[in-house]
Design a protein around this motif. Sequence first.
Motif, PDB file in Angstrom:
ATOM      1  N   GLY A  10      20.162  22.844  66.966  1.00 38.66           N
ATOM      2  CA  GLY A  10      21.446  23.302  66.436  1.00 38.66           C
ATOM      3  C   GLY A  10      22.344  23.915  67.489  1.00 38.66           C
ATOM      4  N   ASP A  11      22.327  23.401  68.725  1.00 34.17           N
ATOM      5  CA  ASP A  11      23.170  23.974  69.780  1.00 34.17           C
ATOM      6  C   ASP A  11      24.630  24.017  69.349  1.00 34.17           C
ATOM      7  OD1 ASP A  11      21.057  24.344  71.405  1.00 34.17           O
ATOM      8  OD2 ASP A  11      21.541  22.754  72.834  1.00 34.17           O
ATOM      9  N   VAL A  12      25.256  25.149  69.558  1.00 31.29           N
ATOM     10  CA  VAL A  12      26.670  25.334  69.252  1.00 31.29           C
ATOM     11  C   VAL A  12      27.381  25.543  70.577  1.00 31.29           C
ATOM     12  CG1 VAL A  12      28.351  26.780  68.084  1.00 31.29           C
ATOM     13  CG2 VAL A  12      26.120  26.378  67.034  1.00 31.29           C
ATOM     14  N   TYR A  13      28.455  24.783  70.776  1.00 30.29           N
ATOM     15  CA  TYR A  13      29.188  24.891  72.029  1.00 30.29           C
ATOM     16  C   TYR A  13      30.482  25.655  71.802  1.00 30.29           C
ATOM     17  CZ  TYR A  13      25.977  21.577  74.055  1.00 30.29           C
ATOM     18  OH  TYR A  13      24.853  20.977  74.530  1.00 30.29           O
ATOM     19  N   LYS A  14      30.881  26.415  72.798  1.00 27.52           N
ATOM     20  CA  LYS A  14      32.153  27.121  72.705  1.00 27.52           C
ATOM     21  C   LYS A  14      33.021  26.721  73.889  1.00 27.52           C
ATOM     22  CE  LYS A  14      30.341  31.261  74.953  1.00 27.52           C
ATOM     23  NZ  LYS A  14      30.252  32.698  74.919  1.00 27.52           N
ATOM     24  N   ARG A  15      34.288  26.709  73.665  1.00 27.62           N
ATOM     25  CA  ARG A  15      35.279  26.335  74.671  1.00 27.62           C
ATOM     26  C   ARG A  15      35.265  27.384  75.774  1.00 27.62           C
ATOM     27  NH1 ARG A  15      36.582  22.685  76.499  1.00 27.62           N
ATOM     28  NH2 ARG A  15      37.040  21.507  74.668  1.00 27.62           N
ATOM     29  N   GLN A  16      35.166  26.946  77.044  1.00 26.22           N
ATOM     30  CA  GLN A  16      35.059  27.855  78.179  1.00 26.22           C
ATOM     31  C   GLN A  16      36.288  27.881  79.076  1.00 26.22           C
ATOM     32  OE1 GLN A  16      32.453  30.037  79.038  1.00 26.22           O
ATOM     33  NE2 GLN A  16      32.006  29.582  76.915  1.00 26.22           N
ATOM     34  N   GLY A  17      37.081  26.818  79.094  1.00 24.02           N
ATOM     35  CA  GLY A  17      38.230  26.802  79.984  1.00 24.02           C
ATOM     36  C   GLY A  17      39.054  25.549  79.832  1.00 24.02           C
ATOM     37  N   TYR A  18      40.179  25.537  80.533  1.00 29.75           N
ATOM     38  CA  TYR A  18      41.062  24.371  80.538  1.00 29.75           C
ATOM     39  C   TYR A  18      41.851  24.350  81.833  1.00 29.75           C
ATOM     40  CZ  TYR A  18      44.862  27.620  79.528  1.00 29.75           C
ATOM     41  OH  TYR A  18      45.757  28.648  79.606  1.00 29.75           O
ATOM     42  N   SER A  19      42.397  23.203  82.131  1.00 32.06           N
ATOM     43  CA  SER A  19      43.332  23.054  83.234  1.00 32.06           C
ATOM     44  C   SER A  19      44.499  22.239  82.709  1.00 32.06           C
ATOM     45  CB  SER A  19      42.674  22.355  84.421  1.00 32.06           C
ATOM     46  OG  SER A  19      43.561  22.350  85.519  1.00 32.06           O
ATOM     47  N   THR A  34      45.232  27.017  85.222  1.00 36.13           N
ATOM     48  CA  THR A  34      43.818  26.883  84.871  1.00 36.13           C
ATOM     49  C   THR A  34      43.326  28.209  84.341  1.00 36.13           C
ATOM     50  OG1 THR A  34      43.485  25.185  86.550  1.00 36.13           O
ATOM     51  CG2 THR A  34      41.520  26.329  85.771  1.00 36.13           C
ATOM     52  N   TYR A  35      42.483  28.129  83.332  1.00 30.39           N
ATOM     53  CA  TYR A  35      41.892  29.335  82.744  1.00 30.39           C
ATOM     54  C   TYR A  35      40.423  29.062  82.473  1.00 30.39           C
ATOM     55  CZ  TYR A  35      40.686  32.859  79.263  1.00 30.39           C
ATOM     56  OH  TYR A  35      40.076  33.877  78.586  1.00 30.39           O
ATOM     57  N   VAL A  36      39.580  30.030  82.800  1.00 31.23           N
ATOM     58  CA  VAL A  36      38.159  29.979  82.472  1.00 31.23           C
ATOM     59  C   VAL A  36      37.808  31.311  81.848  1.00 31.23           C
ATOM     60  CG1 VAL A  36      35.811  29.767  83.354  1.00 31.23           C
ATOM     61  CG2 VAL A  36      37.641  28.409  84.376  1.00 31.23           C
ATOM     62  N   GLY A  37      37.246  31.276  80.649  1.00 35.81           N
ATOM     63  CA  GLY A  37      36.878  32.515  79.974  1.00 35.81           C
ATOM     64  C   GLY A  37      36.819  32.330  78.470  1.00 35.81           C
ATOM     65  N   GLY A 131      39.737  13.857  73.177  1.00 34.73           N
ATOM     66  CA  GLY A 131      40.229  14.974  72.370  1.00 34.73           C
ATOM     67  C   GLY A 131      40.004  14.802  70.888  1.00 34.73           C
ATOM     68  N   SER A 132      40.113  13.570  70.387  1.00 35.85           N
ATOM     69  CA  SER A 132      39.989  13.358  68.944  1.00 35.85           C
ATOM     70  C   SER A 132      38.612  13.723  68.417  1.00 35.85           C
ATOM     71  CB  SER A 132      40.318  11.906  68.585  1.00 35.85           C
ATOM     72  OG  SER A 132      39.358  11.032  69.118  1.00 35.85           O
ATOM     73  N   ARG A 133      37.605  13.615  69.248  1.00 42.28           N
ATOM     74  CA  ARG A 133      36.246  13.898  68.782  1.00 42.28           C
ATOM     75  C   ARG A 133      35.769  15.300  69.149  1.00 42.28           C
ATOM     76  NH1 ARG A 133      35.408   8.412  70.651  1.00 42.28           N
ATOM     77  NH2 ARG A 133      35.523   7.072  68.827  1.00 42.28           N
ATOM     78  N   TYR A 134      36.536  16.004  69.996  1.00 41.21           N
ATOM     79  CA  TYR A 134      36.037  17.314  70.403  1.00 41.21           C
ATOM     80  C   TYR A 134      37.150  18.353  70.565  1.00 41.21           C
ATOM     81  CZ  TYR A 134      32.836  20.680  72.352  1.00 41.21           C
ATOM     82  OH  TYR A 134      32.090  21.807  72.543  1.00 41.21           O
ATOM     83  N   ASP A 135      37.952  18.239  71.601  1.00 45.40           N
ATOM     84  CA  ASP A 135      38.913  19.288  71.952  1.00 45.40           C
ATOM     85  C   ASP A 135      39.969  19.548  70.882  1.00 45.40           C
ATOM     86  OD1 ASP A 135      38.004  19.938  74.716  1.00 45.40           O
ATOM     87  OD2 ASP A 135      38.446  17.820  75.007  1.00 45.40           O
TER      88      ASP A 135
END
Length: 194
Positions: A10-19, A34-37, A131-135
């Motif tokens: 059941g791994d849950v992923y969280k958004r960590q950053g973008y450019s 760019t942001y990471v956090g 993006g359609s399947r994740y972001d």
Amino acid sequence: RYQPRSRGLGDVYKRQGYSFVVLNQLDKIVHEHTYVGENAAEKFIEHLLVQENLWIKNLLSNNNKMIMTEIDKINFNSAESCYICDTPFDKKTLKCRDHNHLTSEYLGAACNKCNLRRRKPSTLKIFVHNGSRYDFHFIVSALCKFPDEIHSIKVLPFNGENFRTISFNCFEFIDSLAFLQASLSELCLSLIHI
């Protein structure tokens, strides 16, 4: 970037950053951030809203008059075919003055069909690979954090879970995987061979 919160089935992923990189018509970078956090999707939407008010609205609403020199006028009047598709001008194929909608500079004599294809963009297109399947899910979730700033939300779905495009304010998110059928790493490797 994605970082699992737990290990196992059941791994849950969280958004960590973008450019976020904006290119002009000459493929030069005009904006980069760019942001990471934590809360990267919310930070991304917040950044877009700030940039929209600083410069993007002005860019998209530029209605300056076309700039034509005397030489441009002579070239336009003597043009016999479209400078884009080379179709000859006649009674059915009208001659139009094509110009850069950002700089207002005259570009050449174009047929009506080509000129209409190059109309001024009304939105800033943001390409997100897969993006359609994740972001896009993170982006949609983040939109509700800005109820006073977000307007004109439109979603074009693939189905009940995946979105083809998302648009709001002056932004349009497009899944680049829809027309680039490869992973980002494969696409990058193909650039090496060019």
